[in-house]
Write an enzyme that holds these catalytic residues in place. Structure first.
Site, PDB file in Angstrom:
ATOM      1  N   ALA A  80       0.840  -1.210   0.000  1.00  0.00           N
ATOM      2  CA  ALA A  80       0.000   0.000   0.000  1.00  0.00           C
ATOM      3  C   ALA A  80       0.867   1.248   0.000  1.00  0.00           C
ATOM      4  CB  ALA A  80      -0.920   0.004   1.210  1.00  0.00           C
ATOM      5  N   THR A 123      11.375   0.424  -3.431  1.00  0.00           N
ATOM      6  CA  THR A 123      11.634   0.787  -4.836  1.00  0.00           C
ATOM      7  C   THR A 123      13.098   1.162  -5.051  1.00  0.00           C
ATOM      8  OG1 THR A 123      11.163   2.512  -6.477  1.00  0.00           O
ATOM      9  CG2 THR A 123      10.791   3.113  -4.203  1.00  0.00           C
ATOM     10  N   ASP A 124      13.558   0.976  -6.277  1.00  0.00           N
ATOM     11  CA  ASP A 124      14.923   1.404  -6.612  1.00  0.00           C
ATOM     12  C   ASP A 124      15.064   2.924  -6.556  1.00  0.00           C
ATOM     13  OD1 ASP A 124      13.482   2.062  -8.908  1.00  0.00           O
ATOM     14  OD2 ASP A 124      14.775   0.959 -10.298  1.00  0.00           O
ATOM     15  N   GLU A 125      13.917   3.637  -6.538  1.00  0.00           N
ATOM     16  CA  GLU A 125      13.993   5.108  -6.538  1.00  0.00           C
ATOM     17  C   GLU A 125      14.616   5.656  -5.259  1.00  0.00           C
ATOM     18  OE1 GLU A 125      10.839   7.451  -8.099  1.00  0.00           O
ATOM     19  OE2 GLU A 125      10.251   5.930  -9.547  1.00  0.00           O
ATOM     20  N   TYR A 151       7.901  11.441  -3.525  1.00  0.00           N
ATOM     21  CA  TYR A 151       7.552  10.012  -3.499  1.00  0.00           C
ATOM     22  C   TYR A 151       8.729   9.177  -3.010  1.00  0.00           C
ATOM     23  CZ  TYR A 151       7.302   5.243  -5.285  1.00  0.00           C
ATOM     24  OH  TYR A 151       7.372   3.873  -5.383  1.00  0.00           O
ATOM     25  N   LYS A 155       9.250   6.880   0.427  1.00  0.00           N
ATOM     26  CA  LYS A 155       9.560   5.434   0.427  1.00  0.00           C
ATOM     27  C   LYS A 155      10.855   5.177   1.206  1.00  0.00           C
ATOM     28  CE  LYS A 155       7.711   2.493  -1.459  1.00  0.00           C
ATOM     29  NZ  LYS A 155       6.604   1.606  -1.015  1.00  0.00           N
ATOM     30  N   LYS A 190       0.633   5.670 -15.572  1.00  0.00           N
ATOM     31  CA  LYS A 190       2.055   5.353 -15.644  1.00  0.00           C
ATOM     32  C   LYS A 190       2.443   5.156 -17.109  1.00  0.00           C
ATOM     33  CE  LYS A 190       2.105   5.236 -11.114  1.00  0.00           C
ATOM     34  NZ  LYS A 190       1.743   4.095 -10.323  1.00  0.00           N
ATOM     35  N   PRO A 206       2.394  11.904 -24.609  1.00  0.00           N
ATOM     36  CA  PRO A 206       3.265  12.920 -23.989  1.00  0.00           C
ATOM     37  C   PRO A 206       4.570  12.334 -23.458  1.00  0.00           C
ATOM     38  CG  PRO A 206       1.515  12.299 -22.459  1.00  0.00           C
ATOM     39  CD  PRO A 206       1.301  11.494 -23.705  1.00  0.00           C
TER      40      PRO A 206
HETATM   41  P1  NAD Z   1      -0.585   1.376  -7.165  1.00  0.00           P
HETATM   42  O1  NAD Z   1      -0.683   2.843  -7.017  1.00  0.00           O
HETATM   43  O2  NAD Z   1      -1.037   0.731  -8.426  1.00  0.00           O
HETATM   44  O3  NAD Z   1      -1.408   0.671  -5.971  1.00  0.00           O
HETATM   45  C1  NAD Z   1      -1.362   1.121  -4.662  1.00  0.00           C
HETATM   46  C2  NAD Z   1      -2.509   0.457  -3.898  1.00  0.00           C
HETATM   47  O4  NAD Z   1      -2.416   0.885  -2.524  1.00  0.00           O
HETATM   48  C3  NAD Z   1      -3.900   0.870  -4.401  1.00  0.00           C
HETATM   49  O5  NAD Z   1      -4.750  -0.245  -4.441  1.00  0.00           O
HETATM   50  C4  NAD Z   1      -4.372   1.862  -3.337  1.00  0.00           C
HETATM   51  O6  NAD Z   1      -5.793   1.883  -3.187  1.00  0.00           O
HETATM   52  C5  NAD Z   1      -3.699   1.310  -2.094  1.00  0.00           C
HETATM   53  N1  NAD Z   1      -3.508   2.345  -1.061  1.00  0.00           N
HETATM   54  C6  NAD Z   1      -2.997   3.590  -1.232  1.00  0.00           C
HETATM   55  N2  NAD Z   1      -3.010   4.253  -0.062  1.00  0.00           N
HETATM   56  C7  NAD Z   1      -3.513   3.391   0.858  1.00  0.00           C
HETATM   57  C8  NAD Z   1      -3.782   3.483   2.257  1.00  0.00           C
HETATM   58  N3  NAD Z   1      -3.523   4.622   2.930  1.00  0.00           N
HETATM   59  N4  NAD Z   1      -4.305   2.417   2.885  1.00  0.00           N
HETATM   60  C9  NAD Z   1      -4.593   1.284   2.214  1.00  0.00           C
HETATM   61  N5  NAD Z   1      -4.370   1.136   0.900  1.00  0.00           N
HETATM   62  C10 NAD Z   1      -3.838   2.181   0.225  1.00  0.00           C
HETATM   63  O7  NAD Z   1       0.921   1.018  -6.825  1.00  0.00           O
HETATM   64  P2  NAD Z   1       1.863  -0.131  -7.432  1.00  0.00           P
HETATM   65  O8  NAD Z   1       2.499   0.374  -8.654  1.00  0.00           O
HETATM   66  O9  NAD Z   1       1.120  -1.401  -7.439  1.00  0.00           O
HETATM   67  O10 NAD Z   1       2.987  -0.179  -6.293  1.00  0.00           O
HETATM   68  C11 NAD Z   1       2.834  -1.028  -5.166  1.00  0.00           C
HETATM   69  C12 NAD Z   1       4.051  -0.873  -4.283  1.00  0.00           C
HETATM   70  O11 NAD Z   1       5.208  -1.241  -4.995  1.00  0.00           O
HETATM   71  C13 NAD Z   1       4.281   0.551  -3.792  1.00  0.00           C
HETATM   72  O12 NAD Z   1       4.710   0.491  -2.454  1.00  0.00           O
HETATM   73  C14 NAD Z   1       5.378   1.077  -4.691  1.00  0.00           C
HETATM   74  O13 NAD Z   1       6.131   2.033  -4.024  1.00  0.00           O
HETATM   75  C15 NAD Z   1       6.152  -0.180  -4.966  1.00  0.00           C
HETATM   76  N6  NAD Z   1       6.887  -0.255  -6.247  1.00  0.00           N
HETATM   77  C16 NAD Z   1       6.244  -0.007  -7.419  1.00  0.00           C
HETATM   78  C17 NAD Z   1       6.928  -0.168  -8.621  1.00  0.00           C
HETATM   79  C18 NAD Z   1       6.264   0.065  -9.951  1.00  0.00           C
HETATM   80  O14 NAD Z   1       6.938   0.021 -10.988  1.00  0.00           O
HETATM   81  N7  NAD Z   1       4.955   0.276 -10.018  1.00  0.00           N
HETATM   82  C19 NAD Z   1       8.269  -0.575  -8.604  1.00  0.00           C
HETATM   83  C20 NAD Z   1       8.895  -0.803  -7.376  1.00  0.00           C
HETATM   84  C21 NAD Z   1       8.186  -0.660  -6.212  1.00  0.00           C
HETATM   85  O1  DAU Z   2      11.476   2.524 -10.382  1.00  0.00           O
HETATM   86  C1  DAU Z   2      10.362   2.123  -9.670  1.00  0.00           C
HETATM   87  C2  DAU Z   2       9.283   3.171  -9.756  1.00  0.00           C
HETATM   88  O2  DAU Z   2       8.762   3.126 -11.078  1.00  0.00           O
HETATM   89  C3  DAU Z   2       8.183   2.974  -8.728  1.00  0.00           C
HETATM   90  O3  DAU Z   2       8.723   3.146  -7.443  1.00  0.00           O
HETATM   91  C4  DAU Z   2       7.026   3.965  -8.954  1.00  0.00           C
HETATM   92  O4  DAU Z   2       5.973   3.680  -8.060  1.00  0.00           O
HETATM   93  C5  DAU Z   2       6.550   3.809 -10.373  1.00  0.00           C
HETATM   94  O5  DAU Z   2       5.513   4.743 -10.644  1.00  0.00           O
HETATM   95  C6  DAU Z   2       7.696   4.007 -11.355  1.00  0.00           C
HETATM   96  O6  DAU Z   2       8.181   5.376 -11.314  1.00  0.00           O
HETATM   97  P1  DAU Z   2       8.568   6.166 -12.659  1.00  0.00           P
HETATM   98  O7  DAU Z   2       8.496   7.602 -12.363  1.00  0.00           O
HETATM   99  O8  DAU Z   2       9.817   5.622 -13.248  1.00  0.00           O
HETATM  100  O9  DAU Z   2       7.332   5.674 -13.600  1.00  0.00           O
HETATM  101  P2  DAU Z   2       6.405   6.457 -14.636  1.00  0.00           P
HETATM  102  O10 DAU Z   2       5.621   5.417 -15.358  1.00  0.00           O
HETATM  103  O11 DAU Z   2       5.653   7.571 -14.000  1.00  0.00           O
HETATM  104  O12 DAU Z   2       7.449   7.090 -15.640  1.00  0.00           O
HETATM  105  C7  DAU Z   2       8.397   6.279 -16.332  1.00  0.00           C
HETATM  106  C8  DAU Z   2       9.249   7.200 -17.169  1.00  0.00           C
HETATM  107  O13 DAU Z   2       8.445   7.755 -18.214  1.00  0.00           O
HETATM  108  C9  DAU Z   2       9.793   8.396 -16.412  1.00  0.00           C
HETATM  109  O14 DAU Z   2      11.111   8.672 -16.873  1.00  0.00           O
HETATM  110  C10 DAU Z   2       8.865   9.541 -16.763  1.00  0.00           C
HETATM  111  C11 DAU Z   2       8.418   9.187 -18.164  1.00  0.00           C
HETATM  112  N1  DAU Z   2       7.041   9.609 -18.518  1.00  0.00           N
HETATM  113  C12 DAU Z   2       6.028   9.265 -17.685  1.00  0.00           C
HETATM  114  C13 DAU Z   2       4.738   9.632 -17.967  1.00  0.00           C
HETATM  115  C14 DAU Z   2       3.598   9.278 -17.025  1.00  0.00           C
HETATM  116  C15 DAU Z   2       6.808  10.297 -19.701  1.00  0.00           C
HETATM  117  O15 DAU Z   2       7.739  10.570 -20.478  1.00  0.00           O
HETATM  118  N2  DAU Z   2       5.532  10.648 -19.990  1.00  0.00           N
HETATM  119  C16 DAU Z   2       4.471  10.376 -19.178  1.00  0.00           C
HETATM  120  O16 DAU Z   2       3.304  10.756 -19.480  1.00  0.00           O
END
Ligand code: NAD
Ligand code: DAU
Length: 335
Positions: A80, A123-125, A151, A155, A190, A206
């Site tokens: 979450a 996350t790697d971020e 963000y 984390k 995303k 975009p």
């Molecule tokens: P997401 O935004 O798709 O999902 C987040 C979920 O958490 C949603 O279902 C939302 O309703 C729930 N949530 C948010 N706030 C909450 C709260 N206060 N209480 C209960 N539930 C809550 O996110 P995701 O992309 O699935 O990421 C999941 C986890 O993995 C996050 O912790 C993120 O930091 C981490 N992560 C994501 C990525 C990626 O590429 N998406 C990569 C590495 C790590």
């Molecule tokens: O690295 C892990 C992370 O990856 C997670 O921790 C985050 O939760 C997840 O959202 C993701 O972060 P990014 O910022 O890398 O993901 P995003 O999809 O938002 O963007 C990916 C790349 O694309 C980034 O360099 C920004 C660019 N981008 C993104 C959007 C939404 C664009 O160029 N145009 C766009 O409209």
């Protein structure tokens, strides 16, 4: 074994619930999610009879205490979070509330009721970024925390708190830091799902700046497999990086999607860059590979085609998000 999964109605949490219910028919899975804009019960509709669902905020101490008191989970996996960097730039506050204070509430409940493992999905971020002209550099578990966005700072704060609960209270914790995931049920804000749905509508795509920022993409099921291995075999107090050495520039990702959909590159529109935009992420996964035997199974060339086809075959899932109907359908699991 009973696993409490927070954020299970989101992208990775939802995929994890699918993965675990399929692999371990005898496990009990309890999902806690407060269904923010990113939470979607339609993501869980196929497994709804196999799980127990609580609509609850992880930062709501009394409610979370009640869930732990009645469910008594063995393992907690915390997905979450507020997860979108752009939203954190516009409004950081909820990121601190959910990602840091919510984590603290879960850690306290895990201590109070006693769990055999608390796993933090990070996350790697948290490592910040790497220069574009040093392809020899990678994030290891020893790379200093050096965050760029509200963000990633939130984390990182949560990670430090998790490790503090290990050192101070001997809570059995693990942390995973994964690179960018892609796959089914990815919210269309995303990069990859946004570009797919925009291309299908023949709308401008975009791309921030010049599109040369690099991300290290991993198919979401490979991330789920890594977490499964860590909660079963990982060593407490340890951090594991997860990534499959699959670095791509954003512009190459966008062009690949247009190629799969047979749409013209003229849809690409370069727009203002993200503030503080991280240049390059790249994970060194040596530790999880050597210690736990994890290797990614899905090659990007296959995973991206599979993902785009999923969006073609599951239009209702994302069209309900675009129209807002997914929130109206919540009481019926989006069915
Ligand atoms: P997401 O935004 O798709 O999902 C987040 C979920 O958490 C949603 O279902 C939302 O309703 C729930 N949530 C948010 N706030 C909450 C709260 N206060 N209480 C209960 N539930 C809550 O996110 P995701 O992309 O699935 O990421 C999941 C986890 O993995 C996050 O912790 C993120 O930091 C981490 N992560 C994501 C990525 C990626 O590429 N998406 C990569 C590495 C790590
Ligand atoms: O690295 C892990 C992370 O990856 C997670 O921790 C985050 O939760 C997840 O959202 C993701 O972060 P990014 O910022 O890398 O993901 P995003 O999809 O938002 O963007 C990916 C790349 O694309 C980034 O360099 C920004 C660019 N981008 C993104 C959007 C939404 C664009 O160029 N145009 C766009 O409209």
């Amino acid at each position: 074994m009973k696993i409490l999964v927070t954020g299970g109605a989101g992208f990775i949490g939802g995929n994890f619930v699918h993965y675990m219910t399929k692999k371990y028919a005898d496990y009990k899975i309890v999902v806690v999610d407060n269904l923010t804009y990113a939470g979607n019960l339609a993501t869980l509709k196929d497994v709804k009879d196999k799980i127990t669902f609580y609509k609850a905020d992880i930062a709501d101490r009394a409610t979370i205490d009640g869930v732990f008191a009645s469910e008594r989970p063995d393992v907690v996996v915390n997905f979450a979070a507020e997860s979108h960097v752009d939203r954190s730039i516009d409004n950081p506050e909820i990121f601190l509330q959910t990602n840091i204070l919510g984590t603290q509430v879960l850690l306290d409940a895990s201590r109070k009721y006693g769990v055999s493992r608390y796993h933090q999905v990070s996350t790697d971020e948290v490592y910040g970024d790497l220069p574009l002209d040093r392809p020899d550099l990678f994030f290891t578990e020893e790379t200093p925390i050096h965050t760029s966005s509200p963000y990633s700072a939130s984390k990182a704060g949560a990670d430090l708190l998790v490790m503090a609960y290990f050192r101070t209270y001997a809570l059995p914790v693990t942390v995973s830091r994964c690179s960018n995931n892609y796959g089914p049920y990815h919210f269309p804000e995303k990069l990859i799902p946004l570009m797919v749905v925009k291309a299908l509508a023949d709308e401008p795509l975009p791309v921030y700046g010049e599109g040369l920022n690099v991300r290290d993409w991993l198919y979401v099921e490979d991330h789920c497999k890594a977490i499964d291995m860590i909660i079963h075999k990982g060593k407490v107090g340890e951090v594991y990086n997860v990534g499959g050495h699959n670095e791509k520039t954003n512009i190459s990702i966008v062009k690949t999607i247009l190629d799969i959909l047979e749409k013209p590159y003229s849809l690409i529109t370069y727009v203002e860059d993200r503030k503080g935009h991280d240049l390059r992420y790249a994970i060194d996964p040596t530790k999880i590979t050597k210690e736990l035997g994890w290797v990614p199974e899905t090659a990007f060339a296959d995973g991206i085609v599979k993902t785009v086809h999923w969006y073609l075959e599951n239009r209702k899932w994302w069209q309900d998000i675009l129209s807002g109907d997914y929130k109206k359908n919540e009481s019926t699991w989006g069915i």
